[in-house]
Design an enzyme around this catalytic site. Sequence first.
Site, PDB file in Angstrom:
ATOM      1  N   ARG B 294      50.297  30.257  25.585  1.00 34.60           N
ATOM      2  CA  ARG B 294      48.842  30.137  25.716  1.00 34.60           C
ATOM      3  C   ARG B 294      48.266  31.537  25.609  1.00 34.60           C
ATOM      4  NH1 ARG B 294      46.698  30.954  30.698  1.00 34.60           N
ATOM      5  NH2 ARG B 294      48.183  29.816  31.962  1.00 34.60           N
ATOM      6  N   HIS B 298      44.132  29.731  31.256  1.00 37.60           N
ATOM      7  CA  HIS B 298      44.467  28.317  31.472  1.00 37.60           C
ATOM      8  C   HIS B 298      43.211  27.470  31.263  1.00 37.60           C
ATOM      9  CE1 HIS B 298      45.682  24.587  33.345  1.00 37.60           C
ATOM     10  NE2 HIS B 298      44.732  24.724  34.243  1.00 37.60           N
ATOM     11  N   TYR B 307      47.409  38.184  36.167  1.00 35.29           N
ATOM     12  CA  TYR B 307      48.785  37.736  36.427  1.00 35.29           C
ATOM     13  C   TYR B 307      49.776  38.011  35.312  1.00 35.29           C
ATOM     14  CZ  TYR B 307      46.900  33.507  34.083  1.00 35.29           C
ATOM     15  OH  TYR B 307      46.299  32.635  33.220  1.00 35.29           O
TER      16      TYR B 307
END
Lengths: 326, 415
Positions: B294, B298, B307
């Site tokens: 990805r 998200h 992150y």
Amino acid sequence: MPTMTLAKAINAGLRDALAADEMVMLMGEDIGSLGGVYRVTEGLKAEFGEDRVVDSPLAESGIVGTSIGLSLRGYRPVGEIQFDGFVFPGFNQITTQLAKLHARSRGQLTVPVTIRIPYGGGIGSVEHHSESPEALFAHTAGLRILTPSNPHDGYWMTRQAIECEDPVILFEPKRRYWLKGEVDLEDPGTSADPFRAHIVREGSDATVVAYGPLVPVALAAAEAAAEDGRSVEVVDLRSLSPIDFETVTASVRKTGRLVVAHEAPTFGGLGGEIAARVSERAFLSLEAPVIRVGGFHMPYPVSKVEGQYLPDIDRILEALDRAFAY
Amino acid sequence: MAGELPTTEFDDIPEELLDELEALAHERTEGHVNMVQLLDEDGRFLNRSHFAERAASLSVDELRALYRDMAMIRRFDAEATALQRQGQLSLWVPVRGQEAAQIGSGRATLPQDYIFPTYREHGVALTRGVELGELLRQFRGVSNGGWDPKENNFHLYTLVLAAQVPHAVGYAMGLQRDASRAAAAGRELPEPAATIAYFGDGASSEGDVHESMVFAASFKAPVVFFCQNNQWAISVPTQVQSRIPLHNRAKGYGFPGLRVDGNDVLAVRAVTEWALERARSGKGPVLIEAYTYRQGAHTTADDPTKYRLTAEEESWLAKDPITRFEKFLRAEGHADEAFFAEVAAEAEALAAKSRRDVLAFEAPSLAAEMQNVYAERHPLVEEELAWHLEYEAGFADADAGADANADTDAAEGGR
């Protein structure tokens, strides 16, 4: 008219539903060769084959989830959850998926799934085998909930649940599985509408509303009250979602007093909903506050003390006394 | 006596299945055991897999269509992300980076197959003929669906993780039953069909995926489990979901699992086609792990810079599915500048149309929503609906009266 137990009546309902529509199928743990732990599905696998009466893997979410998928393909699955306290692994599928697919799809999809759950206590069982989680499901829009209190309703509600285009949870009062009664297999009679409450005993001084396992208890309490000269009407609710408030309210308008009894904990239970609605609808007819009789706010107790936990005749009579004290 | 009972050692695993598992284990790419790849990062065709034949048989038009689909969905996705940033959508779930996994798998399906997506399958929706603008209804807050699932056999998005996976298995069991009922009745057999359950690496941890695989294996249901491992479940890496490559789980359930380079549209298409054919022919489920990335967040609500590292993102950008496939098409002489310009113009038009669609969506009335809670009449809903309508009508009276003290009137007009 044949006489049979509630378990046999539900068995007959399942058999006739399987015979009437090849899209009907049963799925659950141990429902095949064993016939279910309460033998409610006894003989059905032998008669209809393992493709129609499916012994599923031990997985409640799987039972409900695959039933949803099957219903999307046009089938009418009847899933069995072995005991009330074991429905929770399937709770997500029932509340977030089964209940909502019709609404989410704006009516394009229907999920005519029936979930059978033996529920309630009084059989001396171990933990998680005696619970009454009906309010958790009644609170969820999109589900219908039925609970029979006698074999005739057991037969017809099984047929009606399976025929309903909406998802239906059939809570079967397990301690009444062996209760016998006449079943008219040809004519549902007054049970033609599964969502109507029944007045099972007429009275003029107070109303007791009960359902499922407590209906015989409420009737016995009314019998005892009659010896004291009190005429108590008993309403068998039959459908917990929707609830037939017309019948309940009409009864209260006549009698002026209402006691609601169920095995589930009183707090947050259906008794509170009934009390609130009746207060809104018939406040001026009430001679006393609506009084609830139910379980305590605690996990279902160990079986050696369940007799003190479960509403019995005396608990209902005590509630009636309080109502009459006003 | 014990000797006569069914053994628990699975002595009767069919040779065929063992052979399949064995063959799959010999697919190796880039240090990944069991990963099928047909295009390298520079778009060169690799003819070393037994899936290569399937890809080689595609026509130039089919190859171009794969590119077109990927380019269209990337542009649409960018537009939807922009619409969210401008406050026109409450949320968007970007798909950037996963175009090959979705277009490749979606294009491998047949019309009679039924697709159960999660909430990111915009590319699969495109391959199924769903009007892309319809996907935005849910994120605009005017619907919880937006299209007719039965029209294209493309189910509604499911936001509860993995909840759609058992539905795919149940539907597949239904397909099986359709065939056996037809056979029993001497009717013509329906066209063989299968279902695909899409889910992500995060959802693979949900119990529903496990229960689904148990049911599918036990009943040999015609279902393909298509896991897009995009490396991150919001902010949590795949390693927290599984300590072994996800496709290895299939073996534990007793059906084949394999990893495919999810950024290689030819490999995804070939592998999914094989798995679907296998399922339709009655051999049971397959788990495909599409190994992908990805590239963005998200959802538009999270911030990947919190992150994960830029270096990781850059290494994956080098594997971008669209760039890679463009290189392949150019090198093979399958497409020229004019083709790419034409696709870009078409994608711009789609973006503009999607924007127009979103702004034109009308919210349903609450009353209309209430009418779809149940399929059959329901007295409580009817009662509450009647109350709601009467209450709302009270406001209308107040407005009509042009009374300065409208609030009071409205309250009186209510219950």
